[in-house]
Motif scaffolding. Structure first.
Motif, PDB file in Angstrom:
ATOM      1  N   THR A  46     -26.469  95.853  94.513  1.00 35.99           N
ATOM      2  CA  THR A  46     -25.519  96.175  93.462  1.00 35.99           C
ATOM      3  C   THR A  46     -24.251  95.370  93.694  1.00 35.99           C
ATOM      4  N   MET A  47     -23.626  94.832  92.624  1.00 38.15           N
ATOM      5  CA  MET A  47     -22.455  93.985  92.745  1.00 38.15           C
ATOM      6  C   MET A  47     -21.211  94.840  92.641  1.00 38.15           C
ATOM      7  N   TYR A  48     -20.326  94.690  93.624  1.00 43.87           N
ATOM      8  CA  TYR A  48     -19.056  95.413  93.623  1.00 43.87           C
ATOM      9  C   TYR A  48     -17.917  94.415  93.779  1.00 43.87           C
ATOM     10  N   CYS A  49     -16.769  94.727  93.259  1.00 43.11           N
ATOM     11  CA  CYS A  49     -15.568  93.930  93.443  1.00 43.11           C
ATOM     12  C   CYS A  49     -14.571  94.746  94.242  1.00 43.11           C
ATOM     13  N   VAL A  50     -14.111  94.174  95.373  1.00 45.31           N
ATOM     14  CA  VAL A  50     -13.136  94.843  96.235  1.00 45.31           C
ATOM     15  C   VAL A  50     -11.798  94.161  96.050  1.00 45.31           C
ATOM     16  N   GLU A  51     -10.761  94.935  95.817  1.00 42.81           N
ATOM     17  CA  GLU A  51      -9.452  94.375  95.513  1.00 42.81           C
ATOM     18  C   GLU A  51      -8.544  94.482  96.727  1.00 42.81           C
ATOM     19  N   ARG A  52      -7.839  93.379  97.039  1.00 45.01           N
ATOM     20  CA  ARG A  52      -6.806  93.399  98.072  1.00 45.01           C
ATOM     21  C   ARG A  52      -5.725  92.415  97.677  1.00 45.01           C
ATOM     22  N   GLU A  53      -4.553  92.596  98.230  1.00 39.24           N
ATOM     23  CA  GLU A  53      -3.446  91.723  97.878  1.00 39.24           C
ATOM     24  C   GLU A  53      -3.464  90.454  98.726  1.00 39.24           C
ATOM     25  N   ILE A  54      -2.786  89.428  98.188  1.00 37.00           N
ATOM     26  CA  ILE A  54      -2.656  88.183  98.915  1.00 37.00           C
ATOM     27  C   ILE A  54      -1.631  88.372 100.017  1.00 37.00           C
TER      28      ILE A  54
END
Length: 779
Positions: free
Chosen positions: A25-33
């Motif tokens: 399953t494709m997931y997108c994980v968000e983090r800041e630069i």
């Protein structure tokens, strides 16, 4: 903030799914630069008062004395206290005894034979096999190495004794024959003083280095260097034994090329070979080689190797009953005093003359001993302390020097026998010392009739293993050409310059190769590996893709004073931007523009607005336009009349051309005049707006490198190219701070990873999205 795509299947990572074949399953994980400034805000950093408190606490603890700390210190200095209380006689006693007897038997012929290499009477080889081994028993951390005489050190000591006490200094006139001859007794007495002084001084150097925790000094002697050095020293040893094998008396030479002179002299004396001595030498060599080959072939069946060195007993008996010395004038060992000698103070006046030789002996002896010790420790699952080994070896030499011993270290052949015969601890060293002690006390006189040719044969045969090291040339040719050059230079310099100067030249050359390799590293431009946060060399990996508008530059070595200028030149070449030329042209154009402005102030308006066409015209004017193409390449329209203007290329533009910009009645792009004028160079491309310097390989930054980085930021900034740094290690960031690098450059230009820097550049420049071909997530 940005999103990275991750393949997950409930509790399984993607790699596991590829093995099991499950769907992902494709997931997108968000983090800041994360740049350095933001990272510091997120991390918990101690303030100055806390740091001072922590330092004071550590200092207080280091000065505090406690029973456990005292115990660790004492046991660390005397490793025997660690293992001796737990020594099991039942488990280790018999293996150590058998191993010690075997090694002790080897000590006898090797000690006497190697003493001849040191140009000393044979009995001093026995002393050197006894006292240092006892000292090492208490202070050494290795359980398997055998301390005593060694070929290389014996030759090095011999070069010192022969240089300071040559035969010419001890010539006397025989009262009976009236012929000059060498006073052997006086000569040997002074040579013993020279050897003892050199040994005490070398041992003291080792102890001092060990107490200062300089155990790493041996690492500067690389394996190719050590093996080439020992191979060349083996050639010196063979040449030193030729006179004994052939029974000739060549002249003694010292200094550079002495080996060449000695070899020429020996070859000239071959017609005068003493045949009885040569026969004894050849027979001894044949017997020794045959016995050693049988040992190697039957080593699996033999629990204890056959002590082939006992040939000295056979040789002594034959010499005694056949009267080889009186009948055939075969040189024998001569008088061997019984008992042990009382300690004597070394002759301190000799120290200034041998300090360089003592340092060379200290380093070479330590390098050989610690390399053997680490080999056996790794094999048997224990550790040795390099600095403590330096102290132990230094004390063995320093104490032994007071008892007229010469420099010692671990012997490869004896250490292998000690390990293969079942030796478990240094109790085997005590057993071998007992064998040597009994020989010195009661049996020494029995070896007075031993032919020196037999001892020379023992040395010759024991060097066989070192001559096998010449196969390193083929191995290094295939694996590493620079190491091969180090090997060859070490070998040649040691042969031609002798052992002391050869060692210095070899180490110097090895250091130069390190400087050369760091001065000429590999420079590369990195590209993005789709679907990951990895950036790899574009030239080495076909699957990576260049990031539009961004050049990611990396050097394989750290930046410092020796390669800082080369780093800058490589950056210019890889980026395709000739900064020096572009800035020079820019400043020239600025000067021309100021000149035009002054002319306009004097003469009024030179440009007349054409209301119908909307073009700014002047005789010989040049009008630039920038077509919207993927490469944003520049062309220009040249002429006074917009209807008759011609399309030209950059190469046609001359420095005298007046560059103007007109697109409408309102000149909204005048601020880009300087940038446009750079297009006349024919080199300028608009597909690079940011350069990221990957400094992940740098482990330090000096002032020259810091200045170079600051110049890079300034120079590229003048042509509107942003510079960023990524991947700096914490010590490098601290050095940048201490050097005042961030006084005019903000930490927003410093990023934890290359990927963070790339994302920041794309967001800042507003160049759209960075699309991974195999991912659905965009930035």
């Amino acid at each position: 903030r940005y999103r990275t795509q991750t393949n997950l299947d409930q509790n399984h990572i993607c790699g596991a799914n590829m093995v099991t074949g499950k769907t992902c399953t494709m997931y997108c994980v968000e983090r800041e630069i994360l740049d350095e400034q933001r990272l510091e805000e997120l991390s918990r950093r101690l303030d100055s008062s806390q740091t001072h408190t922590l330092f004071s606490h550590r200092l207080k603890n280091s000065l505090r004395c406690s029973i456990p700390k005292l115990k660790r210190t004492v046991v660390g200095f005397l490793p025997v206290l660690y293992w001796l209380p737990h020594y099991s006689v039942w488990d280790y006693g018999m293996p150590d005894l058998i191993s010690g007897i075997s090694v002790g038997i080897m000590h006898l012929p090797q000690g006497m034979a190697y003493a001849l290499l040191a140009s000393l009477p044979p009995v001093f080889g026995l002393y050197s096999s006894f006292y240092p081994a006892l000292v090492y028993f208490f202070f050494g951390s290795s359980r398997h190495i055998s301390i005593g005489t060694f070929t290389i050190l014996s030759i090095m000591v011999g070069s010192v004794t022969e240089r300071l006490a040559p035969d010419e200094n001890f010539l006397i006139v025989n009262k009976t024959s009236g012929i000059e001859e060498v006073d052997i007794t006086a000569r040997d007495l002074y040579r013993v003083q020279v050897a003892a002084a050199t040994t005490v001084l070398g041992g003291s150097i080792q102890v001092i280095l060990g107490l200062m925790q300089f155990g790493f000094v041996g690492t500067y002697l690389s394996e190719p260097l050590v093996r080439a050095y020992t191979s060349a020293a083996a050639a010196h040893a063979v040449l030193a034994q030729l006179k004994t094998i052939f029974g000739v008396s060549p002249a003694r030479f010292s200094g550079p090329l002495s080996m060449v002179y000695t070899l020429v002299d020996v070859c000239g004396l071959l017609p005068n070979t003493h045949l009885p001595t040569l026969v004894v030498s050849v027979l001894s060599i044949v017997i020794l080689i045959t016995a050693k080959e049988l040992n190697n072939r039957c080593r699996k069946k033999l629990q204890v190797p056959i002590p082939v060195e006992l040939i000295i007993v056979v040789g002594t008996l034959i010499s005694f009953y056949a009267h080889l010395n009186e009948t055939y004038e075969i040189s024998v060992v001569g008088k061997i005093p019984s008992g042990i000698q009382p300690p004597t103070m070394p002759n301190a006046s000799i120290f200034p003359e041998v300090v360089v030789d003592a340092f060379a002996l200290a380093i070479v002896g330590y390098a050989i001993s610690v390399s053997l010790g680490k080999t056996f420790a790794l094999k048997h699952g224990y550790k040795i302390d390099s600095s403590q080994e330096l102290v132990a070896l230094g004390l063995s030499n320093a104490v032994g020097g007071f008892f007229q011993c010469y420099s010692v270290c671990a012997s490869m052949s004896r250490s292998l026998i000690q390990e293969t015969t079942g030796g478990r601890t240094q109790m085997a060293g005590i057993a071998s010392s007992v064998i040597v002690l009994v020989t010195m006390m009661k049996l020494g006189s029995l070896f007075q009739e031993l032919p020196k040719a037999v001892l020379a044969a023992i040395v010759f045969v024991n060097l066989k293993g070192m001559f096998k090291q010449y196969t390193d040339i083929v191995t290094l040719w295939r694996r590493n050409k620079i190491d091969l050059v180090v090997w060859l230079v070490t070998w040649v310099s040691t042969l031609l310059l002798n052992l002391d100067m050869g060692l210095a030249a070899s180490i110097s050359f090895a250091m130069l190769t390190v400087i050369f390799r760091t001065q000429s590293p590999r420079y590369s431009v990195l590209g993005h590996l789709p679907g990951t946060e990895l950036y790899l060399d574009l030239e080495s990996h076909r699957e990576v893709r260049e990031v539009p508008g961004i050049t990611i530059f990396r050097s394989s070595a750290t930046i410092y004073f020796a390669n800082a200028e080369l780093y800058l030149e490589a950056l210019k070449e890889k980026s395709g931007l000739d900064i020096t030329k572009m800035i020079t042209y820019k400043r020239r154009q600025e000067a021309k523009q100021r000149k035009r402005d002054r002319r306009l102030g004097e003469r009024g308006r030179d440009f007349i607005q054409d209301e119908e066409s909307g073009w700014k015209n002047r005789e010989n004017s040049t009008v630039f336009i920038m077509p919207e193409t993927p490469n944003n390449s520049w062309v220009y329209l040249k002429g006074t009349d917009p209807e008759t203007t011609t399309l030209g290329s950059m190469s046609d533009l001359q420095d005298g051309d007046i560059t103007t910009l007109g697109c409408s009645s309102e000149d909204t792009l005048s601020r880009d005049l300087e940038r446009i004028s750079l297009g006349s160079l024919g080199k300028w491309t608009w597909d690079i707006h940011s350069i990221i310097l990957d400094l992940s390989t740098a482990n330090f930054i000096d002032t020259v490198a810091l200045k170079t980085l600051r110049n890079i930021f300034h120079d590229f900034g003048e042509i509107d190219v942003d510079i960023y740094i990524a991947g700096c290690q914490a010590p490098v960031v601290e050095q940048l701070e201490q050097g005042g690098f961030f006084s005019d450059i903000t930490k927003e230009r410093l990023f934890t990873t290359v990927h963070d820097a790339v994302l920041y550049c794309i967001n800042l420049r507003g160049d759209g999205t960075l699309v991974h071909p195999d991912l659905s997530c965009h930035i």
